[in-house]
Design an enzyme around this catalytic site. Structure first.
Site, short mmCIF file in Angstrom:
data_model
loop_
_atom_site.label_atom_id
_atom_site.label_comp_id
_atom_site.label_asym_id
_atom_site.label_seq_id
_atom_site.Cartn_x
_atom_site.Cartn_y
_atom_site.Cartn_z
N GLU A 33 1.03 -1.65 0.32
CA GLU A 33 0.16 -0.55 -0.05
C GLU A 33 0.58 1.36 -0.11
OE1 GLU A 33 -3.05 0.71 -0.39
OE2 GLU A 33 -3.07 2.64 0.48
N ARG A 38 13.69 5.64 6.91
CA ARG A 38 14.81 6.46 7.49
C ARG A 38 15.85 6.34 8.06
NH1 ARG A 38 15.72 3.46 11.34
NH2 ARG A 38 15.01 3.18 13.20
N VAL A 39 16.42 6.97 8.63
CA VAL A 39 17.79 6.63 9.14
C VAL A 39 17.81 7.02 10.15
CG1 VAL A 39 20.63 6.71 8.77
CG2 VAL A 39 19.30 6.67 6.93
N ARG A 70 9.70 0.70 5.76
CA ARG A 70 8.56 0.08 6.67
C ARG A 70 7.39 0.20 5.16
NH1 ARG A 70 6.78 3.39 11.59
NH2 ARG A 70 8.68 2.47 11.86
N LYS A 105 4.62 -9.20 20.29
CA LYS A 105 4.79 -8.83 21.47
C LYS A 105 4.29 -8.50 22.53
CE LYS A 105 9.67 -6.88 21.05
NZ LYS A 105 10.44 -6.15 20.53
N GLU A 132 16.31 -2.81 7.90
CA GLU A 132 15.24 -3.64 8.79
C GLU A 132 14.56 -3.71 7.84
OE1 GLU A 132 14.22 -4.41 13.26
OE2 GLU A 132 12.82 -2.92 12.43
N ASN A 141 0.01 -0.95 11.46
CA ASN A 141 0.88 0.37 11.74
C ASN A 141 0.19 1.52 12.54
OD1 ASN A 141 3.81 2.08 10.37
ND2 ASN A 141 1.54 2.86 9.50
P1 0O2 Z 1 12.73 2.80 17.51
O1 0O2 Z 1 12.82 4.16 17.81
O2 0O2 Z 1 11.20 2.20 16.11
O3 0O2 Z 1 13.78 3.13 16.46
P2 0O2 Z 1 16.25 -7.97 19.32
O4 0O2 Z 1 15.88 -8.22 18.39
O5 0O2 Z 1 15.02 -7.70 20.74
O6 0O2 Z 1 17.37 -8.57 19.99
P3 0O2 Z 1 15.46 -5.22 18.45
O7 0O2 Z 1 16.13 -4.02 17.66
O8 0O2 Z 1 14.97 -4.17 19.60
O9 0O2 Z 1 16.97 -6.26 18.90
O10 0O2 Z 1 14.47 -5.92 17.89
P4 0O2 Z 1 12.86 -5.59 17.63
O11 0O2 Z 1 12.62 -5.67 18.74
O12 0O2 Z 1 12.31 -6.47 16.71
O13 0O2 Z 1 12.53 -4.29 17.04
C1 0O2 Z 1 13.24 -3.15 16.31
C2 0O2 Z 1 11.91 -2.35 16.17
O14 0O2 Z 1 10.68 -2.44 15.80
C3 0O2 Z 1 12.07 -1.02 17.31
O15 0O2 Z 1 13.17 -0.14 16.80
C4 0O2 Z 1 10.49 -0.12 17.04
O16 0O2 Z 1 10.87 0.17 15.60
C5 0O2 Z 1 9.27 -1.46 16.51
N1 0O2 Z 1 9.50 -2.50 18.04
C6 0O2 Z 1 9.50 -3.40 18.35
N2 0O2 Z 1 9.10 -3.80 19.52
C7 0O2 Z 1 7.53 -2.92 19.71
C8 0O2 Z 1 7.26 -2.59 20.85
O17 0O2 Z 1 6.47 -2.36 21.20
N3 0O2 Z 1 6.38 -1.30 20.45
C9 0O2 Z 1 6.73 -0.68 18.98
N4 0O2 Z 1 5.71 0.67 19.15
N5 0O2 Z 1 7.14 -0.84 17.93
C10 0O2 Z 1 8.30 -1.69 18.16
P5 0O2 Z 1 14.00 0.62 18.04
O18 0O2 Z 1 14.67 1.09 17.65
O19 0O2 Z 1 13.27 0.22 19.65
O20 0O2 Z 1 12.72 1.35 18.24
#
Ligand code: 0O2
Length: 268
Positions: A33, A38-39, A70, A105, A132, A141
């Site tokens: 869709e 973003r970096v 995304r 999660k 990612e 979303n």
């Molecule tokens: P931001 O600010 O979005 O960049 P892991 O695999 O657990 O060792 P990681 O990187 O924490 O390492 O993996 P995970 O849990 O897959 O999270 C990657 C990203 O997914 C996060 O990046 C968020 O963008 C998103 N995400 C994960 N869990 C949640 C959640 O509970 N709520 C929301 N809204 N987004 C989530 P960042 O760096 O945490 O944050």
């Protein structure tokens, strides 16, 4: 350090947008869709490195989402189609996949993540970075955008009541996605129909415009009038038939103009 990541995000966003475009050009429903990228900001990279006890020199190796793309889908089923598309690409090597759709999660977060290796051609030499790709529905979303901003506000201290309400909202999002999945075929048919109609109309107008260059003006004006009459009837079969008629007419004129230019060549 961030230059190649920016380049990777720009390139990947363009590539996924083109996939959507290809589906649309073929008059087909697109599983994609919208696409954004973003970096990660330096402050967020440092926060995450601190949270995960990653030393600065290991940041590129250990933090997988410095480059993030995304992909938003309309329906849950589209997510697996997009995952298959990604698995088949020769420019992406999959490092690992995280399925937070089958099992969300603890926060209620749902999304499908694929960590890929992607090579960019930089000014100096090729550089392979990790990116990612998050794939989720419009509803997922919506939830994660709101929850992310609340997480940002409360950090680790989100009030229990709010956390519970977010979990209930996540369940409601799941139910909404399931409900939409049950009317998916109906919605897709309607979208396909509209897209096919738009493509045929664009084709017809293109044909008429080309005819103005090669055909008799009176005849083209007549065809144009006929088109408006058919258009008002809103009948796909009639539009299709008319378009084929235009194709034949264009071919006839083109053949005539080739013949006459060949004739003038012999005269010379
Ligand atoms: P931001 O600010 O979005 O960049 P892991 O695999 O657990 O060792 P990681 O990187 O924490 O390492 O993996 P995970 O849990 O897959 O999270 C990657 C990203 O997914 C996060 O990046 C968020 O963008 C998103 N995400 C994960 N869990 C949640 C959640 O509970 N709520 C929301 N809204 N987004 C989530 P960042 O760096 O945490 O944050």
């Amino acid at each position: 350090m961030l230059g190649p990541y920016r380049q990777a995000v720009d390139e990947l966003v363009v590539k996924f947008k083109h996939i959507k475009q290809e589906y649309q050009n073929a008059g087909m429903y697109s599983p994609i869709e919208s696409v954004s990228g973003r970096v990660k900001r330096i402050s967020s990279i440092l926060d995450k490195a601190h949270r995960k006890s990653v030393p600065i020199e290991k940041i590129e190796e250990k933090i997988e989402d410095i480059a993030g793309v995304r992909i938003i889908c309309q329906f849950v089923e589209d997510i697996s189609t997009v995952v298959d598309i990604i698995r088949k690409r020769s420019d992406l090597i999959i490092k690992r996949e995280k399925d937070y759709i089958s099992k969300s999660k603890p926060s209620g977060y749902r999304s499908y993540h694929i960590i890929v290796y992607y090579t960019v051609q930089t000014f100096g030499e090729p550089k392979t970075i990790e990116a990612e790709i998050q794939i989720r529905t419009l509803a997922m979303n919506f939830w994660s955008t709101i929850e992310h901003s609340l997480q940002y506000k409360y950090k680790e201290n989100m009030p229990d009541g709010l956390r519970e309400r977010l979990l209930r909202a996540a369940d409601a999002v799941g139910a909404l996605d399931n409900e939409m999945a049950s009317v998916r075929d109906e919605i897709m048919d309607a979208q396909n129909f509209n897209r096919q109609k738009a493509n045929i109309i664009a084709d017809i107008l293109n044909n008429i415009e080309n005819l103005y260059h090669i055909a008799n003006e009176r005849e083209v004006t007549k065809m144009q009038k006929e088109f408006f009459e058919i258009y008002q009837k809103d009948d796909m079969a009639l539009l299709n038939r008319f378009n084929k008629q235009l194709d034949v007419l264009s071919e006839t004129y083109r053949a005539q103009s080739i013949q006459s230019s060949a004739g003038s060549f012999i005269d010379l």
